[in-house]
Design a protein around this motif. Structure first.
Motif, PDB file in Angstrom:
ATOM      1  N   ILE A 187      74.959   6.509 -20.149  1.00 35.54           N
ATOM      2  CA  ILE A 187      74.741   5.083 -19.965  1.00 35.54           C
ATOM      3  C   ILE A 187      75.797   4.294 -20.737  1.00 35.54           C
ATOM      4  O   ILE A 187      76.053   4.586 -21.911  1.00 35.54           O
ATOM      5  CB  ILE A 187      73.329   4.680 -20.452  1.00 35.54           C
ATOM      6  CG1 ILE A 187      72.252   5.303 -19.555  1.00 35.54           C
ATOM      7  CG2 ILE A 187      73.162   3.163 -20.485  1.00 35.54           C
ATOM      8  CD1 ILE A 187      72.199   4.722 -18.165  1.00 35.54           C
ATOM      9  N   PRO A 188      76.445   3.293 -20.119  1.00 34.28           N
ATOM     10  CA  PRO A 188      77.390   2.457 -20.871  1.00 34.28           C
ATOM     11  C   PRO A 188      76.703   1.787 -22.046  1.00 34.28           C
ATOM     12  O   PRO A 188      75.537   1.400 -21.953  1.00 34.28           O
ATOM     13  CB  PRO A 188      77.835   1.411 -19.824  1.00 34.28           C
ATOM     14  CG  PRO A 188      77.585   2.070 -18.500  1.00 34.28           C
ATOM     15  CD  PRO A 188      76.370   2.923 -18.695  1.00 34.28           C
ATOM     16  N   ASN A 199      86.193  -4.074 -16.407  1.00 37.60           N
ATOM     17  CA  ASN A 199      85.185  -3.713 -17.408  1.00 37.60           C
ATOM     18  C   ASN A 199      85.362  -2.261 -17.804  1.00 37.60           C
ATOM     19  O   ASN A 199      85.521  -1.399 -16.949  1.00 37.60           O
ATOM     20  CB  ASN A 199      83.784  -3.951 -16.852  1.00 37.60           C
ATOM     21  CG  ASN A 199      82.698  -3.587 -17.852  1.00 37.60           C
ATOM     22  OD1 ASN A 199      82.337  -2.432 -18.000  1.00 37.60           O
ATOM     23  ND2 ASN A 199      82.183  -4.590 -18.534  1.00 37.60           N
ATOM     24  N   LEU A 200      85.334  -1.997 -19.102  1.00 38.61           N
ATOM     25  CA  LEU A 200      85.462  -0.642 -19.617  1.00 38.61           C
ATOM     26  C   LEU A 200      84.516  -0.473 -20.795  1.00 38.61           C
ATOM     27  O   LEU A 200      84.471  -1.312 -21.689  1.00 38.61           O
ATOM     28  CB  LEU A 200      86.898  -0.377 -20.076  1.00 38.61           C
ATOM     29  CG  LEU A 200      87.183   1.002 -20.714  1.00 38.61           C
ATOM     30  CD1 LEU A 200      87.025   2.102 -19.669  1.00 38.61           C
ATOM     31  CD2 LEU A 200      88.588   1.035 -21.303  1.00 38.61           C
ATOM     32  N   SER A 201      83.731   0.605 -20.792  1.00 39.49           N
ATOM     33  CA  SER A 201      82.822   0.851 -21.911  1.00 39.49           C
ATOM     34  C   SER A 201      82.563   2.342 -22.039  1.00 39.49           C
ATOM     35  O   SER A 201      82.681   3.097 -21.073  1.00 39.49           O
ATOM     36  CB  SER A 201      81.498   0.101 -21.715  1.00 39.49           C
ATOM     37  OG  SER A 201      80.829   0.553 -20.556  1.00 39.49           O
ATOM     38  N   GLN A 259      93.109   8.081 -25.535  1.00 41.14           N
ATOM     39  CA  GLN A 259      93.471   9.098 -24.553  1.00 41.14           C
ATOM     40  C   GLN A 259      92.442   9.218 -23.433  1.00 41.14           C
ATOM     41  O   GLN A 259      92.789   9.291 -22.265  1.00 41.14           O
ATOM     42  CB  GLN A 259      93.642  10.444 -25.247  1.00 41.14           C
ATOM     43  CG  GLN A 259      94.792  10.495 -26.237  1.00 41.14           C
ATOM     44  CD  GLN A 259      94.827  11.783 -27.040  1.00 41.14           C
ATOM     45  OE1 GLN A 259      94.057  12.698 -26.793  1.00 41.14           O
ATOM     46  NE2 GLN A 259      95.704  11.859 -28.022  1.00 41.14           N
ATOM     47  N   VAL A 260      91.157   9.239 -23.814  1.00 43.54           N
ATOM     48  CA  VAL A 260      90.106   9.496 -22.830  1.00 43.54           C
ATOM     49  C   VAL A 260      89.836   8.280 -21.951  1.00 43.54           C
ATOM     50  O   VAL A 260      89.802   8.381 -20.723  1.00 43.54           O
ATOM     51  CB  VAL A 260      88.806   9.939 -23.531  1.00 43.54           C
ATOM     52  CG1 VAL A 260      87.672  10.081 -22.518  1.00 43.54           C
ATOM     53  CG2 VAL A 260      89.020  11.255 -24.264  1.00 43.54           C
ATOM     54  N   TYR A 261      89.652   7.121 -22.571  1.00 40.12           N
ATOM     55  CA  TYR A 261      89.260   5.942 -21.801  1.00 40.12           C
ATOM     56  C   TYR A 261      90.468   5.157 -21.284  1.00 40.12           C
ATOM     57  O   TYR A 261      90.636   4.963 -20.083  1.00 40.12           O
ATOM     58  CB  TYR A 261      88.365   5.035 -22.657  1.00 40.12           C
ATOM     59  CG  TYR A 261      87.010   5.648 -22.913  1.00 40.12           C
ATOM     60  CD1 TYR A 261      86.024   5.672 -21.931  1.00 40.12           C
ATOM     61  CD2 TYR A 261      86.707   6.240 -24.131  1.00 40.12           C
ATOM     62  CE1 TYR A 261      84.793   6.248 -22.151  1.00 40.12           C
ATOM     63  CE2 TYR A 261      85.475   6.820 -24.370  1.00 40.12           C
ATOM     64  CZ  TYR A 261      84.525   6.815 -23.374  1.00 40.12           C
ATOM     65  OH  TYR A 261      83.302   7.393 -23.605  1.00 40.12           O
ATOM     66  N   PHE A 262      91.331   4.715 -22.184  1.00 36.71           N
ATOM     67  CA  PHE A 262      92.453   3.888 -21.757  1.00 36.71           C
ATOM     68  C   PHE A 262      93.500   4.705 -21.002  1.00 36.71           C
ATOM     69  O   PHE A 262      94.041   4.253 -19.990  1.00 36.71           O
ATOM     70  CB  PHE A 262      93.086   3.199 -22.964  1.00 36.71           C
ATOM     71  CG  PHE A 262      92.176   2.215 -23.634  1.00 36.71           C
ATOM     72  CD1 PHE A 262      91.995   0.951 -23.106  1.00 36.71           C
ATOM     73  CD2 PHE A 262      91.482   2.565 -24.777  1.00 36.71           C
ATOM     74  CE1 PHE A 262      91.145   0.045 -23.712  1.00 36.71           C
ATOM     75  CE2 PHE A 262      90.631   1.673 -25.387  1.00 36.71           C
ATOM     76  CZ  PHE A 262      90.451   0.401 -24.855  1.00 36.71           C
ATOM     77  N   GLY A 263      93.792   5.912 -21.505  1.00 36.82           N
ATOM     78  CA  GLY A 263      94.791   6.744 -20.831  1.00 36.82           C
ATOM     79  C   GLY A 263      94.381   7.115 -19.417  1.00 36.82           C
ATOM     80  O   GLY A 263      95.152   6.973 -18.466  1.00 36.82           O
TER      81      GLY A 263
END
Length: 256
Positions: A11-12, A189-191, A229-233
């Motif tokens: 869940i975000p 949106n990013l979480s 690395q995981v989210y933004f990359g």
């Protein structure tokens, strides 16, 4: 319970509170386990005695009241609320002052709180919290985010001093959410959240605060790199694959 925890991990963070409330309604028999194991976005309350804000969490909660690290009082008032020993309280006060400096240097603002309490193994536990509202209306100094939040929870279990050495077990959780909205990029949106552990045996010659501070600093550096690395990359890779930048499109050969 295992299925509930698996769901909460997916869940975000911005929807954690709503999802947890629903699970507590469906699984009231597991309420204590859910509340102790699920990290929620941090909330803030103002200490009316000191005029400073402090962070609310399960570690400074007793019944429906929360203890302030600044005045050592519960809000709302609670007569028999749990309090640290006098010696540990002195260490807690010093930790809050030092961690506030760390927060300003690394986060350029935000709110921090440190709580300590004795455990059953003749040692103690310390919880270091940081909340940064990076939105335009919050602590964001650059104004790039429509909404943005960084919640960091560091819990350190400190074992008893044995021949000048103590065992430290650090469990860190970071919850990140951000939303941008402008003409060039549109709405985005990013979480997500990430948790890591670290165990070390260190000399107590320089004091517990020095050891805990170094561990938190090292852990936060690792967590920031992992999030990058995981989210933004990965997000950048997917966006550029689906919609290549304009300069790349201009260099593509004409298929006609």
């Amino acid at each position: 319970m295992e299925a509930a925890m698996g769901l909460m991990r997916r869940i975000p963070p911005k929807h954690t509170e709503t999802a947890l409330s629903a699970l507590l309604t469906l699984l009231p028999q597991h309420s204590s386990d859910l509340l102790s194991q699920v990290d929620q976005p941090l909330q803030v309350l103002c200490d009316t005695d000191s005029g400073k804000e402090f962070i609310l969490c399960e570690y400074n909660r007793d019944a429906d009241s929360f203890r302030s690290p600044w005045s050592n009082k519960y809000h709302p008032p609670l007569e028999d609320g749990a309090l640290p020993s006098e010696e540990l309280r002195k260490l807690e006060v010093e930790a809050n002052d030092i961690f506030a400096i760390y927060r300003d240097q690394y986060y350029e603002g935000g709110i921090s709180s440190v709580y300590m309490w004795e455990d059953d193994n003749e040692g103690f536990v310390a919880c270091f919290l940081i909340k940064k509202d990076g939105s335009k209306t919050g602590h964001g100094r650059r104004g790039y985010l429509q909404e943005g939040a960084w919640d960091a929870i560091h819990v350190i279990e400190v074992g008893p001093d044995e021949e000048g050495t103590a065992h430290y077990r650090l469990t860190s959780t970071v919850m990140l959410s951000l939303t941008t909205s402008n003409e060039s990029s549109g709405s985005f949106n990013l979480s997500g959240s990430i948790r890591r552990e670290m165990n070390m045996d260190l000399s107590v010659q320089e004091g517990h605060l020095c050891n805990m501070g170094r561990m938190i600093e090292e852990m936060e550096s690792k967590l920031r790199n992992s999030l990058d690395q995981v989210y933004f990359g990965k997000t950048k890779e997917m966006v550029c694959t689906l919609r290549p930048p304009a300069e790349v499109v201009m260099r593509l050969p004409d298929s006609s």
